[in-house]
Design an enzyme around this catalytic site. Sequence first.
Site, PDB file in Angstrom:
ATOM      1  N   ASP A 161      -7.018   4.278  -4.617  1.00  0.00           N
ATOM      2  CA  ASP A 161      -7.722   4.154  -3.331  1.00  0.00           C
ATOM      3  C   ASP A 161      -8.333   5.546  -3.111  1.00  0.00           C
ATOM      4  OD1 ASP A 161      -7.932   2.168  -0.858  1.00  0.00           O
ATOM      5  OD2 ASP A 161      -7.613   4.142   0.010  1.00  0.00           O
ATOM      6  N   LYS A 172       0.869  -1.190   0.000  1.00  0.00           N
ATOM      7  CA  LYS A 172       0.000   0.000   0.000  1.00  0.00           C
ATOM      8  C   LYS A 172       0.893   1.223   0.000  1.00  0.00           C
ATOM      9  CE  LYS A 172      -4.389   1.139   0.194  1.00  0.00           C
ATOM     10  NZ  LYS A 172      -5.562   0.373  -0.285  1.00  0.00           N
TER      11      LYS A 172
HETATM   12  P1  NDP Z   1     -12.899   7.797  -3.310  1.00  0.00           P
HETATM   13  O1  NDP Z   1     -11.778   8.756  -3.269  1.00  0.00           O
HETATM   14  O2  NDP Z   1     -13.552   7.469  -4.595  1.00  0.00           O
HETATM   15  O3  NDP Z   1     -14.008   8.307  -2.314  1.00  0.00           O
HETATM   16  C1  NDP Z   1     -13.571   8.990  -1.177  1.00  0.00           C
HETATM   17  C2  NDP Z   1     -14.358   8.623  -0.012  1.00  0.00           C
HETATM   18  O4  NDP Z   1     -13.503   9.030   1.027  1.00  0.00           O
HETATM   19  C3  NDP Z   1     -15.648   9.362   0.122  1.00  0.00           C
HETATM   20  O5  NDP Z   1     -16.710   8.457   0.073  1.00  0.00           O
HETATM   21  C4  NDP Z   1     -15.496  10.005   1.504  1.00  0.00           C
HETATM   22  O6  NDP Z   1     -16.578   9.538   2.342  1.00  0.00           O
HETATM   23  C5  NDP Z   1     -14.245   9.458   2.102  1.00  0.00           C
HETATM   24  N1  NDP Z   1     -13.582  10.457   2.975  1.00  0.00           N
HETATM   25  C6  NDP Z   1     -13.933  11.706   3.181  1.00  0.00           C
HETATM   26  N2  NDP Z   1     -13.250  12.295   4.159  1.00  0.00           N
HETATM   27  C7  NDP Z   1     -12.421  11.389   4.604  1.00  0.00           C
HETATM   28  C8  NDP Z   1     -11.475  11.392   5.656  1.00  0.00           C
HETATM   29  N3  NDP Z   1     -11.320  12.446   6.479  1.00  0.00           N
HETATM   30  N4  NDP Z   1     -10.726  10.311   5.792  1.00  0.00           N
HETATM   31  C9  NDP Z   1     -10.884   9.294   4.974  1.00  0.00           C
HETATM   32  N5  NDP Z   1     -11.839   9.213   4.026  1.00  0.00           N
HETATM   33  C10 NDP Z   1     -12.597  10.245   3.832  1.00  0.00           C
HETATM   34  O7  NDP Z   1     -12.424   6.466  -2.542  1.00  0.00           O
HETATM   35  P2  NDP Z   1     -12.911   4.967  -2.718  1.00  0.00           P
HETATM   36  O8  NDP Z   1     -14.378   4.916  -2.946  1.00  0.00           O
HETATM   37  O9  NDP Z   1     -12.001   4.323  -3.674  1.00  0.00           O
HETATM   38  O10 NDP Z   1     -12.587   4.365  -1.287  1.00  0.00           O
HETATM   39  C11 NDP Z   1     -13.560   4.252  -0.238  1.00  0.00           C
HETATM   40  C12 NDP Z   1     -13.154   3.120   0.715  1.00  0.00           C
HETATM   41  O11 NDP Z   1     -13.088   1.872   0.009  1.00  0.00           O
HETATM   42  C13 NDP Z   1     -11.768   3.286   1.365  1.00  0.00           C
HETATM   43  O12 NDP Z   1     -11.803   2.726   2.667  1.00  0.00           O
HETATM   44  C14 NDP Z   1     -10.878   2.419   0.486  1.00  0.00           C
HETATM   45  O13 NDP Z   1      -9.723   1.988   1.167  1.00  0.00           O
HETATM   46  C15 NDP Z   1     -11.820   1.265   0.189  1.00  0.00           C
HETATM   47  N6  NDP Z   1     -11.494   0.442  -0.960  1.00  0.00           N
HETATM   48  C16 NDP Z   1     -11.289   0.979  -2.202  1.00  0.00           C
HETATM   49  C17 NDP Z   1     -11.027   0.159  -3.279  1.00  0.00           C
HETATM   50  C18 NDP Z   1     -10.868   0.699  -4.656  1.00  0.00           C
HETATM   51  O14 NDP Z   1     -10.636  -0.104  -5.558  1.00  0.00           O
HETATM   52  N7  NDP Z   1     -11.006   1.992  -4.889  1.00  0.00           N
HETATM   53  C19 NDP Z   1     -10.897  -1.282  -3.126  1.00  0.00           C
HETATM   54  C20 NDP Z   1     -11.183  -1.766  -1.799  1.00  0.00           C
HETATM   55  C21 NDP Z   1     -11.451  -0.921  -0.779  1.00  0.00           C
HETATM   56  P3  NDP Z   1     -16.914  10.135   3.783  1.00  0.00           P
HETATM   57  O15 NDP Z   1     -16.856  11.555   3.619  1.00  0.00           O
HETATM   58  O16 NDP Z   1     -18.264   9.680   4.156  1.00  0.00           O
HETATM   59  O17 NDP Z   1     -15.856   9.678   4.754  1.00  0.00           O
HETATM   60  O1  2IT Z   2      -8.006  -1.556  -0.789  1.00  0.00           O
HETATM   61  C1  2IT Z   2      -7.912  -2.069  -1.927  1.00  0.00           C
HETATM   62  O2  2IT Z   2      -8.013  -3.285  -2.100  1.00  0.00           O
HETATM   63  C2  2IT Z   2      -7.677  -1.176  -3.061  1.00  0.00           C
HETATM   64  N1  2IT Z   2      -7.630   0.032  -2.884  1.00  0.00           N
HETATM   65  C3  2IT Z   2      -7.467  -1.750  -4.434  1.00  0.00           C
HETATM   66  C4  2IT Z   2      -6.048  -2.197  -4.618  1.00  0.00           C
HETATM   67  C5  2IT Z   2      -5.673  -2.611  -6.016  1.00  0.00           C
HETATM   68  O3  2IT Z   2      -4.478  -2.893  -6.195  1.00  0.00           O
HETATM   69  O4  2IT Z   2      -6.511  -2.663  -6.915  1.00  0.00           O
END
Ligand code: NDP
Ligand code: 2IT
Length: 446
Positions: free
Chosen positions: A166, A126
């Site tokens: 991410d 990561k």
């Molecule tokens: P995006 O950048 O597309 O979306 C961002 C998200 O981050 C928003 O929904 C927001 O929701 C949140 N965010 C806002 N403020 C904060 C803060 N202070 N700290 C942390 N997060 C904040 O991200 P993703 O949709 O890609 O990621 C969302 C989650 O899914 C994360 O936990 C990520 O690790 C996980 N994930 C992502 C994958 C991917 O392929 N993209 C794969 C597997 C897991 P809110 O304001 O409600 O907090």
């Molecule tokens: O938390 C996760 O699994 C991700 N953000 C996706 C990682 C990836 O290599 O596609």
Amino acid sequence: MSTALNDFMQEVKAKNPGEAEFHQAVEEVVETLMPVVEKQPEYRKAKVLERMVEPERTISFRVPWVADNGEVRVNRGYRIEFNSAIGPYKGGLRFHPSVTLSILKFLGFEQIFKNSLTTLPMGGGKGGSDFDPKFKSKNEIMRFCQSFMSELYRHIGPNTDVPAGDIGVGGQEIGFMFGQYKKLKNSFDGVLTGKGLSWGGSLIRPEATGFGVTYFANEMLKTKGQSFEGKTVAISGFGNVAWGAAIKVNDMGGKVVTLSGPDGYVYDPAGISGEKIEYMLELRASNQDIVEPYAERFGVEFIANKHPWEVKCDVALPCATQNELNEEDAKNLLANGCICVCEGANMPTTPEGAKLFLDAGLLYGPAKAANAGGVAVSGLEMSQNSIRMSWSREEVDQHLHRIMKNIHQSCLDASAQYGMAGNYVAGANIAGFTKVADAMLAQGIV
Ligand code: NDP
Ligand code: 2IT
């Protein structure tokens, strides 16, 4: 807490002081693995767990860039190369002001088990930066990404370490980083996943995490003779993962009634579907990181500074960030008759919340199993890059669906084998661990 677990955690805390999120992630895993390790003298003798909690390599670097007003800014970049026993390091990059070594170590550690569960050959890693994309211009984001990659490029490669997106890193950022990598290496490599379709990306990668979470939840519901049909679903977040989940829940006959941002949540009892889901993309692209404009646009209620877990729902899908669902939220969900919580975000439920879910026997799908669809399709993107082919939407979606069903089954099987039938937390940890541990044993003390 058992003595063995207590001793183990004392040592982890002493070696990694102040890293609360990392301690939390390790404790959750090790708690369920102790019975497995204690039954296998080879694991204990080879100190498999002790080696697993120590990253193979931790890289930290300076990321200087110039803002549009000419000011020089300096951020910190990281890549944690955690474990390469079963494949090249693989995992996302997070750009968010809350990023610290502790956050990235928790995410990298979880990624080892998640990637193992996918059955694809990927190790765990990561990375990211404390850079805040909010209100930055496109040119500022590009200059930051180029500076970040000017250091990262020497540590990664298609057979070494393959980053992806991410929080704060989507298609645009992957594009800027890929361009810089290619320029520096003079080589067109499948070195990042989440690429654009015309330059090596895979269909379904943007949707994959959200689709996968919904497939996993559906498998859990099936064990109780249920489905998404007619179910009310609360989703948090409004990013990439929340978007994919909202699409698939609608496809499967469920009704999504909430979305959330750092400013609060929106409650849309008529259901978030069609153009309302597409509006989520506009919301994120606006770069303001707030969800309130949804309420104004569609004339629904906005509840400031609250999480959506107080709303009555059958299924909850936390898709925003770590520790966004606490003990009180868990009590609210249980009191309101929620039957299934499936984690799209990484570690969204606090340990106290998770304990309540497990004690209540609710269907609880932990992140490292439930959100593995994103990295699984990243793995499929790597395969397509290696054979220089691209698969159809249907082909990728079929692979994803099959992988999520298999992960679900492996969790159930492992939980039953160790006398914790139906405990998906234990099942995911044990099933993910065994494959990596055996590979480490086979490869000697390295
Ligand atoms: P995006 O950048 O597309 O979306 C961002 C998200 O981050 C928003 O929904 C927001 O929701 C949140 N965010 C806002 N403020 C904060 C803060 N202070 N700290 C942390 N997060 C904040 O991200 P993703 O949709 O890609 O990621 C969302 C989650 O899914 C994360 O936990 C990520 O690790 C996980 N994930 C992502 C994958 C991917 O392929 N993209 C794969 C597997 C897991 P809110 O304001 O409600 O907090
Ligand atoms: O938390 C996760 O699994 C991700 N953000 C996706 C990682 C990836 O290599 O596609």
